[in-house]
Design an enzyme around this catalytic site. Structure first.
Site, PDB file in Angstrom:
ATOM      1  N   CYS A  83      64.461  67.985 -40.259  1.00 13.56           N
ATOM      2  CA  CYS A  83      63.407  67.159 -39.633  1.00 13.56           C
ATOM      3  C   CYS A  83      63.638  65.675 -39.874  1.00 13.56           C
ATOM      4  O   CYS A  83      63.747  65.224 -41.018  1.00 13.56           O
ATOM      5  CB  CYS A  83      62.045  67.571 -40.174  1.00 13.56           C
ATOM      6  SG  CYS A  83      60.697  66.561 -39.515  1.00 13.56           S
ATOM      7  N   ARG A  86      60.163  63.102 -41.373  1.00 12.46           N
ATOM      8  CA  ARG A  86      59.556  63.379 -42.666  1.00 12.46           C
ATOM      9  C   ARG A  86      58.866  62.216 -43.350  1.00 12.46           C
ATOM     10  O   ARG A  86      58.198  62.408 -44.369  1.00 12.46           O
ATOM     11  CB  ARG A  86      60.611  63.987 -43.608  1.00 12.46           C
ATOM     12  CG  ARG A  86      60.979  65.392 -43.232  1.00 12.46           C
ATOM     13  CD  ARG A  86      61.995  65.973 -44.207  1.00 12.46           C
ATOM     14  NE  ARG A  86      63.373  65.727 -43.799  1.00 12.46           N
ATOM     15  CZ  ARG A  86      64.423  65.879 -44.603  1.00 12.46           C
ATOM     16  NH1 ARG A  86      64.249  66.225 -45.866  1.00 12.46           N
ATOM     17  NH2 ARG A  86      65.655  65.669 -44.148  1.00 12.46           N
ATOM     18  N   GLU A 259      64.160  65.290 -27.757  1.00 10.15           N
ATOM     19  CA  GLU A 259      63.968  66.744 -27.722  1.00 10.15           C
ATOM     20  C   GLU A 259      63.703  67.192 -26.286  1.00 10.15           C
ATOM     21  O   GLU A 259      64.180  68.223 -25.835  1.00 10.15           O
ATOM     22  CB  GLU A 259      62.776  67.156 -28.596  1.00 10.15           C
ATOM     23  CG  GLU A 259      62.950  66.879 -30.066  1.00 10.15           C
ATOM     24  CD  GLU A 259      61.776  67.413 -30.866  1.00 10.15           C
ATOM     25  OE1 GLU A 259      60.759  66.700 -30.977  1.00 10.15           O
ATOM     26  OE2 GLU A 259      61.855  68.554 -31.359  1.00 10.15           O
TER      27      GLU A 259
HETATM   28  N1  ARG Z   1      62.661  70.951 -30.256  1.00  9.33           N
HETATM   29  C1  ARG Z   1      61.434  71.634 -30.014  1.00  9.33           C
HETATM   30  C2  ARG Z   1      61.001  71.385 -28.571  1.00  9.33           C
HETATM   31  O1  ARG Z   1      61.618  70.632 -27.873  1.00  9.33           O
HETATM   32  C3  ARG Z   1      60.324  71.184 -30.939  1.00  9.33           C
HETATM   33  C4  ARG Z   1      60.603  71.312 -32.434  1.00  9.33           C
HETATM   34  C5  ARG Z   1      59.651  70.535 -33.300  1.00  9.33           C
HETATM   35  N2  ARG Z   1      59.630  69.152 -32.924  1.00  9.33           N
HETATM   36  C6  ARG Z   1      58.851  68.204 -33.473  1.00  9.33           C
HETATM   37  N3  ARG Z   1      58.911  67.008 -33.011  1.00  9.33           N
HETATM   38  N4  ARG Z   1      58.026  68.486 -34.473  1.00  9.33           N
HETATM   39  O2  ARG Z   1      60.004  71.898 -28.126  1.00  9.33           O
END
Ligand code: ARG
Length: 376
Positions: A83, A86, A259
């Site tokens: 992560c 953090r 992401e």
């Molecule tokens: N990578 C995942 C997604 O795109 C989410 C994982 C957790 N990500 C976070 N920013 N807490 O849905």
């Protein structure tokens, strides 16, 4: 303290451990000492350890106080090697729902989590902790990867929706759930207690908030029809604190732009949007040398950041997130703790060499408390 595998060998996945009373006592002790040392209340340690020893002797398990649960969950975040977010570990809000024991109640609590964490767009890092698995309480499982998530359908002419969710979607369909077959259909919650048949619950439509993806300059971008849900709430991991396994403990931070923009929409085995964006940008996508993929990635990520900003929903870009992680590293150094990490996950999937993580190595030790994958 070494557990049965040896602390240094702890794997992020594997079977749910079943500690004997001796091992549990040891794990409890090392957590309790760490917990109250960090909370600067060392004087409660001895009597608390005596209570825990008694409880373990009588029941084979022990119960965390709300304070231990809260701090334990925060340490678990701090120890999450993959992560990048953090820095904010101490701000995690812990919702204690250990008293619930029916799938319906657990689903309702998950819905409360969604609203609490969303907070009107000003997202709050939150974890809801349900009853742990113990010798006298059954295992609770939330089979969803996240509490908000899109279905994926295998059809004769390819996959509709999120290919990552095809297997889970098929399971839901085989248990009476019926999706629309669209690209962004919300999945139901699937909740199981012990060996009972899992139960399915639709997420109320008004709880499923999404951000429509538009671009700050290109009007055509909106025509792609892209959208994404606002809060990533991971619900498939086991939280382990002091030898106690919380098998249902959904948690969230906020999204990191890459992401969504560099993985969920970009990966060939996900929404696979780069070629269409490249074409709209005027490229011949049969020619790698123009770097059209790179340009499409940048524009897609600019669109994600822009859209979340417009919607008033918290999201961090990868440069800022990495800066924040550097601050976390400095904070930990000052606190006399070594930062563990998994560089391949901490690096953003684009422009990785612009970040300090690129030149850095990390100790990959998996400390507990932590979050673990569950295979079973
Ligand atoms: N990578 C995942 C997604 O795109 C989410 C994982 C957790 N990500 C976070 N920013 N807490 O849905």
């Amino acid at each position: 303290m070494l557990d049965s595998l040896g602390q240094h060998e702890r794997a992020l996945s594997g079977p749910i451990p079943e500690y004997g009373t001796e091992a549990l006592r040891e794990l409890a002790h090392s957590f309790i000492v760490q917990c109250y040392q960090e909370l600067e209340r060392e004087w409660v340690i001895d009597s608390r350890l005596a209570d825990i020893d008694r409880e373990i002797s009588q029941t084979g398990t022990y119960t965390h106080t709300e304070e231990e649960l809260t701090h334990g969950a925060r340490i678990a975040w701090r120890n999450s090697n993959r992560c990048i977010g953090r820095l904010f570990w101490q701000s995690l809000d812990v919702l204690d729902e250990r008293s619930l024991d029916t799938p319906e109640e657990i689903h309702q609590a998950c819905c409360r989590h969604i609203e609490y964490a969303r907070n009107g767009g000003d997202i709050r890092p939150t974890i809801t902790v349900f009853q742990p698995e113990t010798p006298h309480t059954e295992r609770i499982r939330i089979w969803n990867y996240q509490l908000l998530r899109y279905a994926g359908y295998e059809t004769e002419d390819g996959i509709a929706g999120d290919p990552a969710e095809c297997e889970f979607t098929r399971y839901c369909q085989s248990h009476g759930w019926d999706g629309d077959g669209g690209p962004f259909d919300p999945l139901p919650h699937v909740i199981q207690i012990g060996d009972d048949e899992p139960e399915l619950f639709d997420v109320p439509a008004e709880l499923f908030e999404e951000v429509e993806i538009t671009h700050p300059q290109y009007d055509w971008f909106g025509e792609l029809g892209l959208r994404w849900y606002d809060v990533p709430i991971v619900s498939s991991m086991r939280l382990e604190i002091g030898g106690i396994s919380y098998t249902a403990a959904p948690f969230n931070g906020w999204y990191l732009s890459t992401e969504i923009g560099a993985r969920n929409f970009a990966d060939e085995d996900r929404y696979d949007m780069l070629a269409e964006i490249g074409t709209r940008l005027g490229y011949d996508t049969s020619e790698d040398r123009s770097l059209w993929k790179d340009e499409a990635l940048v524009e897609l990520n600019r669109a994600v950041v822009h859209s979340f900003d417009e919607a008033g929903v918290t999201l961090v870009d990868h440069h800022t997130a990495t800066e924040q992680f550097a601050q976390f590293e400095r904070n930990e150094e000052r606190a006399g703790r070594e930062v563990t990490g998994d560089r391949s996950w901490l690096l953003p999937p684009m422009s990785s060499a612009t970040t300090h993580v690129f030149d850095q190595t990390y100790d990959t030790t998996v400390k507990t408390p932590n979050f673990f994958y569950m295979s079973e």
